[in-house]
Design a protein around this motif. Structure first.
Motif, PDB file in Angstrom:
ATOM      1  N   PHE A 159     -11.786  -3.308  -5.010  1.00  0.00           N
ATOM      2  CA  PHE A 159     -12.596  -2.593  -6.038  1.00  0.00           C
ATOM      3  C   PHE A 159     -13.625  -3.361  -6.843  1.00  0.00           C
ATOM      4  N   PRO A 192      -7.992  -0.648 -10.610  1.00  0.00           N
ATOM      5  CA  PRO A 192      -7.264   0.308  -9.887  1.00  0.00           C
ATOM      6  C   PRO A 192      -6.624  -0.455  -8.894  1.00  0.00           C
ATOM      7  N   ARG A 193      -5.694   0.393  -8.014  1.00  0.00           N
ATOM      8  CA  ARG A 193      -4.921   0.033  -6.977  1.00  0.00           C
ATOM      9  C   ARG A 193      -4.826   0.633  -6.053  1.00  0.00           C
ATOM     10  N   LEU A 194      -4.177   0.240  -4.664  1.00  0.00           N
ATOM     11  CA  LEU A 194      -4.083   0.906  -3.541  1.00  0.00           C
ATOM     12  C   LEU A 194      -2.638   1.142  -3.056  1.00  0.00           C
ATOM     13  N   TRP A 195      -2.437   2.338  -2.432  1.00  0.00           N
ATOM     14  CA  TRP A 195      -1.120   2.399  -1.980  1.00  0.00           C
ATOM     15  C   TRP A 195      -1.204   3.381  -0.785  1.00  0.00           C
ATOM     16  N   LEU A 214     -13.602  -2.263   0.147  1.00  0.00           N
ATOM     17  CA  LEU A 214     -12.273  -1.874   1.135  1.00  0.00           C
ATOM     18  C   LEU A 214     -12.850  -1.884   2.466  1.00  0.00           C
ATOM     19  N   ASN A 223      -6.157  12.971  -5.026  1.00  0.00           N
ATOM     20  CA  ASN A 223      -5.140  12.471  -4.276  1.00  0.00           C
ATOM     21  C   ASN A 223      -4.166  13.534  -3.921  1.00  0.00           C
ATOM     22  N   HIS A 236      -6.005   5.558  -3.713  1.00  0.00           N
ATOM     23  CA  HIS A 236      -6.285   4.772  -4.889  1.00  0.00           C
ATOM     24  C   HIS A 236      -6.269   5.445  -6.128  1.00  0.00           C
ATOM     25  N   ASP A 237      -6.230   4.925  -7.339  1.00  0.00           N
ATOM     26  CA  ASP A 237      -6.152   5.613  -8.630  1.00  0.00           C
ATOM     27  C   ASP A 237      -7.302   5.685  -9.648  1.00  0.00           C
ATOM     28  N   ARG A 238      -8.450   5.320  -9.102  1.00  0.00           N
ATOM     29  CA  ARG A 238      -9.754   5.567  -9.712  1.00  0.00           C
ATOM     30  C   ARG A 238     -10.113   6.875  -9.324  1.00  0.00           C
TER      31      ARG A 238
END
Length: 802
Positions: free
Chosen positions: A148, A206-209, A333, A362, A379-381
């Motif tokens: 990000f 923000p993070r990815l999963w 990304l 999501n 992701h959480d953005r």
């Protein structure tokens, strides 16, 4: 367009002494896209370099600058200001005025001052810049591998913004508290992340999963590496991006591409392919310098390119077409996917079922796409605005927008005159809406086809967002005349004054406005469907048009559409109708029926339907003309997506040598221009000779490439002939070409070059799509012109009153 050209705004109201060494003070107001693009730190550095004192701050209109110092230094500052602006800045106006001296000791950046209506603009989303790219792949950098990473020169803007001014609390980054290091960058005017609103890093962003289709988290220490492996294994992965999710598969895996088509219910329509860089693009497609420039634009659009053979990608990516939609990575990304070396090419298509809006949330993605994707990279953005990838092609060495979305929205399009606050709601297919105020029009992102409640809901959400963002409350709604369009029906449900605009008039007005034309033009509007003033379906029109009005000079001769909407899905029906009009009973000969793939009984039924006008409306559509030709030349009996037959027909002619064009009869009309003649009739183009010759060529097994090229040239020659007749009647030299059929590069080339040879000035749309994606812009232009004219008439009447 160069950076200097883009920011070549004229300086207003500046009267500086020629050679006065004494200090002066100036207030400078800068309008345009100047917030969220590193503009204030740029001004800060520029002022220090010229040894000026003063201040700079964001306000409701843009950026206000106060500078104090020697006249020569301020003159140099003003000269440099537009020429050296940040890459994402778009300056529309600069105005300067004198002030009393204050005696500042330094130059400073101050807090925003927002009062009244906000008139500045949100930047569009921008591809990862070179500086951020280097950081992502530098093991010594604290953002190494961070998906990000962004700065004031790149990253998400429009899709994460709730309203302006563009400050972090107004974005979906509001809930992320910056770490000490990020905050220091954000507060440092000398840093390129000064007030970069999405600024973040591994520690605070923000993070990815990765999840399964039911939303269960997949245990992995590296979600990106796991995603890459799943793609290589042939899985479909839903990947959350900037403006929504993509459905991704390995573009070299034919089985995976076919599986994606089956699950997405997208049969035949081409997919776009993301490639690592321009060098890789050259391995798959033919690139000239202009195509390279398009691929590398900061917007990173999908660019339609001629495929280079032999094709190394899965054959079902773009079946039966010689073009490939190519785009390059535009987020960190994306770059990280290709850096692994395991990915050669990715199909990246909008994450939706056909005709639905793209998924952005999501939970929404898992709910809607759980039966399509094998895994989800989340992701959480939060994405606040759906925004598809833009699509561009090169037509006559100029970019033509086929789909205006990410990277271009919400940048305004100029209007040729002032508009009151109004909303134009566009058409039914490839819908966009347009909010207009003053000299600016804000076209929405591509919304898709208004075929369903979900499509209309997307329309309303996007409208609410842009109204709120730019604080435009329309007082008038403008709509198409077609009563069956959902956009028209929506307009009629609103409690505001309405203006109806004819479909093809809007197409031509959009082209006129983009090129700032005045007076009347000859408008050639070619498309598939448009509601005509006589209640028939238009689409092959030659108009004498101004912003205020239009007259129908000529059109393609009417034929029936047997089966109505079924004739769009089954082009053989249009082939039958044209052959019946051209050859009468010969259409019932066994050889012709075999060519159409129908039995005599079915053909006689169609004949009766046409004779009695049962489910057989009349059309002058050029799009349906192309459908009929595709059915005969290519055997295209049924289409899986809009304009499939026409696209394949153009593709068939791409390398053909020019042959003798098929002929089309030009039938004189009875108009007497400049007189009120209610009995007048337009000129007509009769394609009967074309179809008779075409049928003969098909029967003798002429090559499809030859027939297709002869067909294209015949159509182009016919409309050029009609334009010549229009010029003889009116004296008009300017021709505007528009309508969805003008997406056909070969036809656009033939029309433009033939018209130029005949001495016309020729204009094609570039800022908006010539298809229905640009319709709302044309509607807004016409409505604004009509309202201005009515206002002037009212004022004139008032001044003459006793």
């Amino acid at each position: 367009m160069t950076h200097a050209q883009r920011n070549s705004a004229e300086l207003e109201s500046v009267s500086l002494p020629e050679a006065n060494p004494a200090k002066v003070r100036r207030r400078i107001l800068v309008n345009g896209v100047v917030q969220g693009v590193g503009f204030r730190p740029y001004i800060y550095r520029l002022a220090l370099e010229e040894h000026l004192t003063g201040s700079v701050f964001n306000d409701s209109s843009g950026v206000t600058i106060e500078v104090e110092g020697p006249v020569s230094a301020i003159e140099a500052f003003l000269r440099r200001l537009p020429m050296e602006a940040p890459p994402l800045a778009h300056i529309s106006a600069i105005a300067a005025s004198e002030m009393a001296l204050i005696g500042d000791q330094n130059f400073r950046i101050t807090l925003s001052d927002v009062r009244g209506r906000v008139a500045t603009q949100i930047p569009a989303d921008a591809a990862t810049c070179d500086d951020c790219f280097r950081e992502i792949f530098n093991p010594a950098d604290r953002r190494y591998g961070y998906p990000f990473t962004n700065c004031t020169n790149c990253g998400p803007r429009f899709t994460i913004t709730r309203r302006i001014p563009y400050d972090r609390p107004q974005t979906s980054m509001a809930n992320y508290l910056m770490c000490v290091q990020c905050r220091a960058e954000y507060d440092d005017p000398s840093n390129r992340r000064f007030h970069a609103q999405p600024n973040a890093c591994w520690n605070c962003g923000p993070r990815l999963w990765l999840t399964t289709p039911d939303g269960t988290a997949i245990a992995t220490g590296d979600p990106i590496a796991e995603t890459i492996q799943r793609l290589k294994d042939g899985q479909i992965v839903a990947i959350k991006g900037i403006g929504g999710f993509h459905l991704a598969v390995d573009a070299t895996n034919e089985e995976a591409v076919r599986l994606l088509r089956e699950r997405k219910r997208r049969h035949g329509k081409p997919f776009a392919v993301m490639l690592k860089n321009v060098s890789d693009a050259e391995r798959y497609a033919v690139l000239g310098e202009a195509e390279r420039d398009l691929l590398l634009r900061v917007e990173r659009p999908i660019v339609l390119l001629k495929t280079r053979n032999p094709v190394r990608l899965a054959p079902s990516i773009a079946p039966r077409l010689p073009w490939l939609g190519v785009f390059l990575p535009y987020t960190p990304l994306h770059h990280l996917f290709f850096a692994s070396g395991m990915i050669e090419a990715l199909v990246m298509t909008s994450a939706n079922l056909s005709d639905e809006p793209i998924a952005i949330d999501n939970l929404e993605a898992v709910t809607r796409l759980g039966l399509i994707a094998d895994a989800f990279l989340m992701h959480d953005r939060e994405i606040l605005q759906r925004c598809d990838d833009s699509v561009v092609q090169l037509v006559e060495e100029s970019p033509q927008l086929l789909r205006r979305a990410r990277g271009f929205v919400p940048l305004p399009i100029p209007l040729p005159f002032n508009a009151p606050p109004l909303l134009a709601v566009g058409g039914h297919l490839k819908n966009t809406f347009c909010l207009a105020l003053g000299r600016e029009a804000y076209l929405s992102q591509h919304l898709g086809d208004l075929e369903s409640p979900s499509g209309l809901e997307f329309f309303e959400q996007a409208l609410d967002h842009l109204k709120r963002t730019f604080e435009i409350e329309p007082a008038t709604i403008v709509h198409d005349l077609h009563p069956g369009y959902l956009s028209t029906q929506w307009a009629h449900r609103q409690s505001l004054p309405r203006i109806g605009v004819q479909h093809h008039h809007a197409h031509i007005a959009a082209c006129m406005a983009e090129h700032n034309l005045s007076g009347s033009v000859i408008g050639i509007a070619l498309d598939g469907t448009g509601y005509g003033a006589d209640g028939h379906i238009w689409g092959g029109e030659v108009l004498i048009a101004s912003y205020l009005s239009y007259e129908r000079f000529g059109h393609l001769k009417y034929v029936a559409m047997p089966g109505s909407e079924a004739a769009i899905r089954e082009p053989w029906r249009m082939a039958f109708s044209h052959l019946l009009a051209a050859s009468g009973e010969q259409v019932f000969e066994p050889a012709t029926l075999d060519l159409l793939g129908i039995k005599l009984q079915e053909a006689r039924l169609l004949e009766r339907m046409i004779a009695r006008r049962l489910q057989s409306p009349l059309t002058s559509s050029c799009g349906r003309l192309f459908d009929a030709a595709a059915a005969l030349i290519l055997g295209r009996r049924r289409v899986d997506y809009e304009a499939q037959g026409a696209m394949e027909l153009e593709g068939a002619a791409i390398d053909a040598s020019p042959g003798i064009p098929y002929s089309v009869d030009i039938l004189p009309g009875s108009q007497r221009w400049g007189t009120a003649d209610e009995a007048s009739k337009p000129w007509q183009l009769d394609p009967a000779p074309l179809f008779r010759k075409l049928l003969a060529d098909v029967r003798r097994n002429e090559r499809p490439a030859v027939m297709s090229h002869r067909f294209h040239r015949g159509v182009a020659n016919a409309y050029c002939g009609l334009a010549i007749q229009a010029r003889e009647c009116t004296g008009i030299q300017q021709v505007c070409l528009s309508g969805g059929v003008l997406h056909n590069k070969l036809l656009a080339h033939l029309l433009r070059n033939t018209l130029l040879l005949k001495g016309f000035e020729v204009f094609l749309p570039t800022l908006v799509s010539p298809g229905d994606g640009g319709l709302s812009y044309g509607q807004a232009v016409i409505a604004a012109a009509q309202m201005a004219s009515e206002s002037k008439e009212a004022q004139d009447a008032k001044s003459l009153a006793p």
